[in-house]
Design an enzyme around this catalytic site. Structure first.
Site, PDB file in Angstrom:
ATOM      1  CD1 TRP A  61      41.885  37.953  27.516  1.00 25.54           C
ATOM      2  CD2 TRP A  61      40.488  39.623  26.643  1.00 25.54           C
ATOM      3  NE1 TRP A  61      42.218  39.130  28.362  1.00 25.54           N
ATOM      4  CE2 TRP A  61      41.285  39.995  27.733  1.00 25.54           C
ATOM      5  CE3 TRP A  61      39.766  40.535  26.129  1.00 25.54           C
ATOM      6  CZ2 TRP A  61      41.439  41.492  28.039  1.00 25.54           C
ATOM      7  CZ3 TRP A  61      39.862  41.719  26.271  1.00 25.54           C
ATOM      8  CH2 TRP A  61      40.506  42.349  27.266  1.00 25.54           C
ATOM      9  CG  ASN A  62      43.690  34.169  22.182  1.00 28.01           C
ATOM     10  OD1 ASN A  62      44.554  33.810  22.692  1.00 28.01           O
ATOM     11  ND2 ASN A  62      42.683  33.274  21.760  1.00 28.01           N
ATOM     12  CG  HIS A  69      42.776  40.407   0.739  1.00 26.54           C
ATOM     13  ND1 HIS A  69      41.666  40.172  -0.312  1.00 26.54           N
ATOM     14  CD2 HIS A  69      42.732  41.565   0.968  1.00 26.54           C
ATOM     15  CE1 HIS A  69      41.181  41.519  -0.494  1.00 26.54           C
ATOM     16  NE2 HIS A  69      41.932  42.137   0.541  1.00 26.54           N
ATOM     17  CG  HIS A  73      39.552  36.564   1.792  1.00 24.10           C
ATOM     18  ND1 HIS A  73      40.519  35.620   1.465  1.00 24.10           N
ATOM     19  CD2 HIS A  73      39.865  37.616   0.678  1.00 24.10           C
ATOM     20  CE1 HIS A  73      41.414  36.088   0.221  1.00 24.10           C
ATOM     21  NE2 HIS A  73      40.835  36.991  -0.024  1.00 24.10           N
ATOM     22  CG  ASP A  75      38.782  39.356  -2.998  1.00 18.19           C
ATOM     23  OD1 ASP A  75      39.339  39.381  -1.820  1.00 18.19           O
ATOM     24  OD2 ASP A  75      39.357  38.987  -4.110  1.00 18.19           O
ATOM     25  CG  HIS A  79      41.362  43.533  -3.236  1.00 16.82           C
ATOM     26  ND1 HIS A  79      42.577  43.573  -2.582  1.00 16.82           N
ATOM     27  CD2 HIS A  79      41.350  42.200  -3.826  1.00 16.82           C
ATOM     28  CE1 HIS A  79      43.248  42.669  -2.690  1.00 16.82           C
ATOM     29  NE2 HIS A  79      42.626  41.816  -3.670  1.00 16.82           N
ATOM     30  CG  HIS A 203      41.260  39.996  -8.248  1.00 19.49           C
ATOM     31  ND1 HIS A 203      41.895  38.785  -8.367  1.00 19.49           N
ATOM     32  CD2 HIS A 203      41.389  40.122  -6.774  1.00 19.49           C
ATOM     33  CE1 HIS A 203      42.237  38.052  -7.191  1.00 19.49           C
ATOM     34  NE2 HIS A 203      41.856  38.861  -6.285  1.00 19.49           N
TER      35      HIS A 203
HETATM   36 MN    MN Z   1      41.471  38.734  -1.654  1.00 17.44          MN
END
Ligand code: MN
Length: 253
Positions: A61-62, A69, A73, A75, A79, A203
């Site tokens: 495992w990690n 972002h 991904h 938003d 944001h 955005h």
């Molecule tokens: Mn973004």
């Protein structure tokens, strides 16, 4: 037959194809890089905890480190400052994460001009041909930029990447019933959008209107112009502004 059983039989028979629109998430995944004095996201990183060794003899495992972002991904409205009273990524209603999607293909225009901007007229011309944008659905803006996603420099292209004009962003936010915009580039805004009025209009207007963004999608060329159903699964990070997201499309064949 029940709708859900029909769905599963369709997936099993290939009558409904499941297309992965998600870029693989790795240390080489391109990230947005802002100039000084702005803060920057960290690259995605795996840190090994154990791998069938004395730190954990039977398990691998990690830890992961990533920005919200990074890679493909989501938003969330919070944001952006215009959406600061809106939903964080954990508050986005689950029912909104399964929605219709349409594809507006401007890959030829973007190949000819990496600073290509989607305008209101492009959207209204598309609507005249294909019908209204879907209520509560995604406008997927195809630019062909996914072909550069293997390389940070090519993907960000010195700030010359396609996007949309401020007028178009305001139109999509305020005059159409979409839930959000999905793109193939590193962010929903054009590479030059820092100099637009307002800056980063996609955005500013979309998130300010309580809408969403999806970035770094791929395989949009495999979707029909209309008729796909998108499933987007951001992590419900409490207070989070976004999240790496697995995005799947269901397409009837
Ligand atoms: Mn973004």
């Amino acid at each position: 037959m029940s709708v859900l059983r029909g769905l599963l039989e369709g997936i099993g028979s290939g009558g409904i194809e499941v297309i992965d629109l998600t870029a693989p998430l790795a240390e080489t995944t391109p990230i947005l890089m802002l100039p000084e004095p702005f803060g920057n996201t960290v690259p995605f990183r795996l840190q090994e905890i154990s791998r069938y060794d004395d730190r954990g003899p039977a398990w691998y495992w990690n830890n992961i480190s990533t920005g919200e972002h990074t890679g493909t991904h989501f938003d969330a409205p919070i944001h952006w400052i215009t959406g600061r009273t809106g939903d964080d990524v954990s508050q986005v209603p689950a029912s909104k994460l399964i929605a219709p999607a349409v594809v507006l293909d401007f890959s030829a225009e973007s190949a000819a001009d990496p600073d290509f901007l989607l305008e209101i007229e492009h959207v209204t011309a598309w609507e005249a041909e294909h019908g209204p944008l879907p209520e509560g659905g995604w406008l997927l803006y195809r630019t062909g930029w996914d072909k550069y996603a293997h390389d940070q420099e090519e993907f960000t292209n010195g700030g010359h990447t396609p996007g949309m004009s401020a007028e178009c962003a305001a139109y999509l936010a305020e005059r159409t019933p979409i839930a959000g915009v999905g793109v193939e580039t590193v962010g929903t805004d054009a590479g030059a959008a820092h100099s637009f009025d307002p800056a980063f209009p996609c955005h500013s207007f979309l998130l300010g209107a309580g809408k969403y963004g999806l970035t770094q999608l791929r395989n949009l060329d495999r979707l029909p112009v209309t008729g796909a159903v998108l499933i987007a699964g951001p992590l419900p990070i409490v207070g989070g502004s976004g999240s790496p997201t697995r995005v799947l499309a269901l397409v009837e064949r």
